[in-house]
Design a protein around this motif. Structure first.
Motif, short mmCIF file in Angstrom:
data_model
loop_
_atom_site.label_atom_id
_atom_site.label_comp_id
_atom_site.label_asym_id
_atom_site.label_seq_id
_atom_site.Cartn_x
_atom_site.Cartn_y
_atom_site.Cartn_z
N THR A 51 0.81 -1.22 0.00
CA THR A 51 0.00 0.00 0.00
C THR A 51 0.84 1.27 0.00
OG1 THR A 51 -0.15 0.16 2.42
CG2 THR A 51 -1.80 -1.22 1.28
N LYS A 52 2.12 1.18 0.35
CA LYS A 52 2.96 2.37 0.41
C LYS A 52 3.31 2.87 -0.99
CE LYS A 52 6.38 2.89 3.13
NZ LYS A 52 7.66 2.72 3.85
N LYS A 53 3.45 4.17 -1.11
CA LYS A 53 3.90 4.77 -2.36
C LYS A 53 5.39 5.05 -2.24
CE LYS A 53 3.77 6.75 -6.38
NZ LYS A 53 3.66 5.92 -7.60
N TYR A 54 6.18 4.52 -3.18
CA TYR A 54 7.63 4.70 -3.15
C TYR A 54 8.09 5.70 -4.20
CZ TYR A 54 7.93 0.62 -0.09
OH TYR A 54 7.81 -0.24 0.97
N GLU A 55 9.13 6.44 -3.87
CA GLU A 55 9.71 7.39 -4.80
C GLU A 55 10.55 6.65 -5.84
OE1 GLU A 55 9.15 10.62 -4.87
OE2 GLU A 55 7.85 10.53 -3.11
N LEU A 56 10.51 7.14 -7.07
CA LEU A 56 11.30 6.51 -8.13
C LEU A 56 12.80 6.61 -7.85
CD1 LEU A 56 9.37 7.86 -11.24
CD2 LEU A 56 9.33 5.52 -10.36
N SER A 57 13.18 7.60 -7.07
CA SER A 57 14.60 7.85 -6.83
C SER A 57 15.16 7.05 -5.67
CB SER A 57 14.81 9.34 -6.53
OG SER A 57 14.10 9.70 -5.36
N GLY A 58 14.29 6.38 -4.88
CA GLY A 58 14.78 5.72 -3.68
C GLY A 58 15.40 6.72 -2.74
N SER A 59 14.69 7.82 -2.51
CA SER A 59 15.21 8.98 -1.79
C SER A 59 15.78 8.60 -0.43
CB SER A 59 14.12 10.03 -1.61
OG SER A 59 13.00 9.47 -0.95
N ALA A 60 16.65 9.46 0.08
CA ALA A 60 17.35 9.21 1.35
C ALA A 60 16.34 9.02 2.47
CB ALA A 60 18.28 10.37 1.67
N LEU A 61 16.74 8.22 3.46
CA LEU A 61 15.85 7.94 4.59
C LEU A 61 15.71 9.17 5.47
CD1 LEU A 61 17.24 4.41 5.51
CD2 LEU A 61 15.36 4.99 4.00
#
Length: 244
Positions: free
Chosen positions: A234-244
């Motif tokens: 259900t989570k939406k993830y950023e295409l960039s795998g942005s920093a935590l």
């Protein structure tokens, strides 16, 4: 800077890279749909991310068990070094300790899932991609004997299996063939299955007891560690795998 400090920093950075790659791969999977059939990108990102995550996890376990960093012989080299099936088996046998599996119910659930076809079918495609299938088209071009299936076709075959098992999605296709929800549901199901793998590995860093050094990196893997079942996919993830 001593060699030991360099290794410690490199291990931390590699874990962060692994988490970012996996998150980016999830975001790239979620973007697959009408107008975007570029499967190569998420396959490349996820194969690299999970390979790194499993290798780093095995390094932490090695540190705890032997009191030193592993040597270059700890993992296979060359093509075999990208074998996710082999790495997952090493994680199962070396990191899922008896006390953990026997006494923690979620550990039993995790180990069963890591042995399930629901997961291994996707790990198989990612493993083939990391070992050889990423060069499938080049092999065809130069007339080299192809050692794997076309990775896009193999992945889409697994998506079709998900579709065929979901009667409500089949019914929706009949009623509204242009519905975008079908693609979203399939993407979310695939992400959920791989999130569950990431969560199972992340749990090793806490209740899995793979080592004190692993526990110092909980902030890195918290995005997977604290995922409840109800939120898988259900989570939406950023295409960039942005920093935590």
């Amino acid at each position: 800077m001593t060699s030991e400090i360099k290794r410690t920093l490199a291990l931390s950075q590699e874990l962060l890279n692994a988490v970012r790659l996996i998150k980016a791969g999830f975001g790239q999977l979620q973007s697959i749909g009408a107008g975007n059939d570029f499967y190569h990108l998420p396959l490349l990102t996820l194969a690299s991310g999970f390979e790194r995550f499993m290798k780093v996890t095995l390094c932490f376990r090695w540190l705890e068990k032997h009191g030193c960093f592993p040597t270059d012989k700890a993992f296979p080299s060359g093509r075999n070094g990208h074998d996710l099936r082999h790495l997952l088996e090493k994680v199962r046998t070396e990191c899922f300790l008896d006390d953990y599996v026997d006494n923690i119910p979620v550990a039993q659930d995790d180990i069963e899932y890591l042995n399930s076809e629901r997961l291994l079918s996707f790990i198989g495609v990612l493993s083939d991609f990391g070992q050889a299938a990423r060069y499938y088209n080049l092999d065809v071009i130069v007339g080299r004997q192809v050692q794997t299936d076309d990775p896009d076709t193999a992945w889409q075959r697994l998506e079709t299996e998900i579709l065929l098992a979901r009667k409500e999605l089949l019914a929706e296709i009949e009623e509204n063939p242009a519905s975008n929800r079908i693609r979203l549901e399939i993407n979310n199901e695939v992400v959920a299955r791989l999130e569950r793998l990431a969560r199972a590995i992340a749990r090793l860093y806490t209740i899995g007891m793979i080592g004190r050094d692993a526990k110092r990196h909980l902030a890195y893997i918290g995005c997977f560690l604290h995922l409840p079942d109800a939120e898988l996919g259900t989570k939406k993830y950023e295409l960039s795998g942005s920093a935590l």
